[in-house]
Design an enzyme around this catalytic site. Structure first.
Site, mmCIF file in Angstrom:
data_model
loop_
_atom_site.group_PDB
_atom_site.id
_atom_site.type_symbol
_atom_site.label_atom_id
_atom_site.label_comp_id
_atom_site.label_asym_id
_atom_site.label_seq_id
_atom_site.Cartn_x
_atom_site.Cartn_y
_atom_site.Cartn_z
ATOM 1 N N GLU A 66 16.262 -22.563 -20.567
ATOM 2 C CA GLU A 66 17.542 -21.362 -20.787
ATOM 3 C C GLU A 66 18.570 -22.067 -19.790
ATOM 4 O O GLU A 66 19.762 -21.942 -20.239
ATOM 5 C CB GLU A 66 17.019 -20.059 -20.291
ATOM 6 C CG GLU A 66 16.234 -19.065 -21.259
ATOM 7 C CD GLU A 66 14.774 -19.576 -20.979
ATOM 8 O OE1 GLU A 66 13.802 -18.920 -21.858
ATOM 9 O OE2 GLU A 66 14.248 -20.410 -20.283
ATOM 10 N N PHE A 128 7.034 -5.080 -19.598
ATOM 11 C CA PHE A 128 6.866 -6.576 -19.785
ATOM 12 C C PHE A 128 8.348 -7.434 -19.987
ATOM 13 O O PHE A 128 8.983 -6.994 -20.780
ATOM 14 C CB PHE A 128 5.943 -6.776 -20.990
ATOM 15 C CG PHE A 128 5.593 -8.488 -21.050
ATOM 16 C CD1 PHE A 128 5.054 -9.130 -20.108
ATOM 17 C CD2 PHE A 128 5.953 -8.887 -22.370
ATOM 18 C CE1 PHE A 128 4.825 -10.543 -20.335
ATOM 19 C CE2 PHE A 128 5.662 -10.368 -22.575
ATOM 20 C CZ PHE A 128 5.176 -11.043 -21.469
ATOM 21 N N GLN A 129 8.413 -8.157 -19.138
ATOM 22 C CA GLN A 129 9.393 -9.038 -19.079
ATOM 23 C C GLN A 129 10.950 -8.303 -18.981
ATOM 24 O O GLN A 129 11.955 -8.496 -19.477
ATOM 25 C CB GLN A 129 9.694 -9.965 -20.447
ATOM 26 C CG GLN A 129 8.544 -10.979 -20.609
ATOM 27 C CD GLN A 129 8.935 -12.292 -21.645
ATOM 28 O OE1 GLN A 129 9.398 -11.934 -22.720
ATOM 29 N NE2 GLN A 129 8.244 -13.411 -21.481
ATOM 30 N N LYS A 178 16.535 -4.254 -26.777
ATOM 31 C CA LYS A 178 15.724 -4.504 -28.323
ATOM 32 C C LYS A 178 15.973 -3.367 -29.131
ATOM 33 O O LYS A 178 16.352 -3.730 -30.365
ATOM 34 C CB LYS A 178 14.294 -4.826 -28.019
ATOM 35 C CG LYS A 178 13.759 -5.452 -29.374
ATOM 36 C CD LYS A 178 12.331 -6.014 -29.082
ATOM 37 C CE LYS A 178 11.700 -6.582 -30.462
ATOM 38 N NZ LYS A 178 10.478 -7.473 -30.293
ATOM 39 N N MET A 494 22.861 -38.389 -1.647
ATOM 40 C CA MET A 494 23.649 -37.571 -0.695
ATOM 41 C C MET A 494 23.052 -36.942 0.546
ATOM 42 O O MET A 494 23.595 -36.996 1.595
ATOM 43 C CB MET A 494 24.654 -36.682 -1.337
ATOM 44 C CG MET A 494 25.905 -35.989 -0.754
ATOM 45 S SD MET A 494 26.974 -37.443 -0.283
ATOM 46 C CE MET A 494 28.006 -37.326 -1.789
#
Length: 585
Positions: A66, A128-129, A178, A494
């Protein structure tokens, strides 16, 4: 639709026809002219993906993480006049996207992020999630929404695009439970949107612009200091006219490279921590400075007390009033769209009877050219080991200076900024504000989706490239063919440089001790790999790679481990306290 928002709607479905929230999302994107969406599916957004399945107006790009979806959408926007869009699921999907959101937010990039959320009835119950997407993302987006009613969805989408692209641009997130994507209502997409609480100013105050013109014409040691705001406002043409008309020296920040043409003798290079000697000295010793779409970042002006120790008058043009006098007190603030302000500024300059002080300006240029004669970017090339600076110079020669260059973050980023001169805006794609490692490859993907016929090179390091290297699979799937220029010094470059200069050369955890065989890894994804160790082979390898128009070529240049980025202003020091090379240590 909130009480403070009025909209004029247009319907393009059958009268009275109800469609699902998921279909509304897809229809809204089509209404906005979206051509590409970068995303990764998951449970909370499956209704949206189901709607995409039967939709043909835009292409969905399936990334492998993602974070890459947001980075790619970010670069899509940076390199074009389009708005990048990405789609992620709830919970870990959106938390994976947060780094990309913060990256875009710091650099004021207009984007739309659509995130799935657990069903409305489950919010707050540790489903969940589930995560508090609005709370988590609030500090790193321009605005965010949680849609609670399917009837508000279309208006929310319209507002999101409006907010993202107006005023000071930025990413806007829309969190959609959802169940909202399942619910149905009649689709009406607003033609326009009016928000009482959000009224960005475009036109600058004419009186303030008049004062700015008077001050510029009186200047003896003027300086034009520009940043990414010029590019975001599509004001490069006006900036070039201004600099050429006045004959003043101009510097572009890291985010503003290409806004004014680097090939001009009026361009004095990039300012700041790794800027040129002449740019920093001119910044510090100017008597009148006009800052255009720049924010006096700590990496640009160094220690603010040191910067303010030289008396000067400052004009500051910015769309965001909160950026003005935030770090440095200014004398003439001008709030407005950079393009609009520069158009008015040029008109007033044309109408002015006075002209710049040519005698003082000539003396000022004489001083600047003395500083320029130090040749602060000069380096010693080698026939035995590849110097990273020389690779960048060769990339510029092979691409004739006309490529889109994406970079990751570190030494290679600074060398690219220093040794690849940009004459056009939106060709230099990098993470300036947040300094996000891993952006280079997904940036190249986003650039190619927005500019399919362009030459694209990703300049990266062996540490940065591994953070999103799985996106080589995305490149294979969608036939994306950027050229990857890996400057491989087997160090976190760096970090190693700072450890050498600030920490007594104690290289704690900065050596990459177990690097993969990049050729085998790249070839396993179906691409072309090269390993270049001899300086004599650099030019030929680059020409061969860029001639392979239809293949992604990964070039692993084994470079000098001891090279540092010079010049350098150490943390806490002033602009004139520059280290020009190892001899200053």
């Amino acid at each position: 639709m909130t009480s403070e928002t009025s909209t004029t709607a247009v319907s393009n479905n059958k009268i009275g026809e109800e469609i699902t929230g998921a279909e509304i999302v897809v229809r809204c994107l089509a209404e906005e002219g979206v051509e590409h969406v970068f995303g990764y599916p998951g449970g909370a957004v499956l209704y949206i993906y189901d709607a995409i399945f039967s939709h043909s107006k835009f292409q969905h790009i399936l990334v492998r993480h993602e974070q890459a979806a947001v980075h790619a959408a970010d670069a899509y926007s940076r390199s074009s006049n389009k708005v990048g869009v990405c789609l992620v699921t709830s919970g870990p999907g959106v938390t994976n996207a947060v780094t990309g959101l913060a990256t875009a937010y710091m650099d004021s990039i207009p984007m739309i992020i659509i995130s799935g959320q657990v069903p409305s009835h489950a919010i707050g119950l540790d489903a969940f999630q589930e995560c508090d997407t609005v709370g988590i993302t609030r500090p790193c987006v321009k605005h965010n929404f949680l849609v609670k009613d399917v009837k508000d969805l279309a208006a929310t989408m319209k507002k999101a695009f409006f907010i993202a692209t107006t005023g000071r641009p930025g990413p806007v997130l829309i969190d959609i439970p959802k169940d909202i994507t399942m619910h149905k209502c009649v689709f009406e997409y607003p033609k326009e949107v009016e928000m009482r609480s959000y009224k960005p100013v475009d036109k600058g105050h004419a009186g303030q612009i008049r004062k700015a013109v008077q001050l510029l014409l009186q200047a003896e040691r003027p300086m034009i200091y520009t940043g990414g705001g010029v590019i975001l406002a599509h004001a490069s043409e006006e900036l070039n006219k201004l600099v050429d008309k006045l004959g003043f020296p101009c510097t572009n920040t890291l985010m503003g490279l290409g806004a004014y043409k680097a090939s001009s003798d009026k361009f004095v290079g990039m300012p700041g921590m790794h800027g040129t000697y002449e740019a920093n000295m001119a910044m510090q010793h100017s008597d009148v400075m006009i800052a255009i779409g720049a924010r006096f970042d700590d990496r640009v002006i160094g220690n603010p007390k040191h910067f303010s120790s030289t008396p000067r008058k400052i004009i500051h043009i910015d769309i965001d009033p909160s950026s003005i006098s935030k770090r440095v007190k200014v004398d003439i603030p001008i709030v407005g769209n950079v393009k609009e302000v520069l158009v008015e500024l040029l008109a007033q300059l044309d109408a002015a009877e006075a002209k710049p002080n040519s005698v003082a300006l000539s003396a000022w240029w004489k001083q600047i050219n003395e500083w320029r004669a130090r040749d602060c970017l000069k380096f010693t090339n080698s026939t035995e080991v590849i110097k990273p600076q020389s690779v960048i110079q060769k990339v510029w020669e092979v691409t004739k200076g006309d490529a889109f260059i994406t970079s990751d973050v570190g030494q290679h980023q600074m060398w690219a900024a220093q040794y690849y001169p940009f004459d056009k805006p939106r060709r230099w794609i990098n993470s300036g504000g947040l300094g996000t490692m891993g952006v280079g490859l997904p940036y190249a993907m986003g650039v190619q989706m927005a500019n399919p016929d362009a030459t694209i090179a990703c300049i990266t390091g062996e540490a940065s490239i591994q953070m999103c290297i799985q996106e080589l699979a995305t490149c294979k799937q969608y036939h994306l063919t950027p050229k990857i220029i890996l400057l491989n010094n087997r160090f976190l470059g760096m970090v190693r440089q700072w450890q050498q200069l600030e920490y007594g050369s104690r290289y704690s955890e900065s050596y990459m001790d177990s690097l993969p065989d990049f050729n085998k890894l790249v070839e396993s994804y179906g691409h072309v790999g090269m390993k270049i160790e001899n300086p004599a082979d650099v030019d030929g390898a680059l020409k061969e790679a860029f001639d392979m128009k239809d293949r992604l070529v990964f070039m692993n240049f084994i470079t000098d481990q001891t090279e540092n980025v010079w010049p350098m202003v150490k943390t806490g020091k002033g602009l004139t306290e520059m280290l020009l090379g190892s001899e200053d240590l």
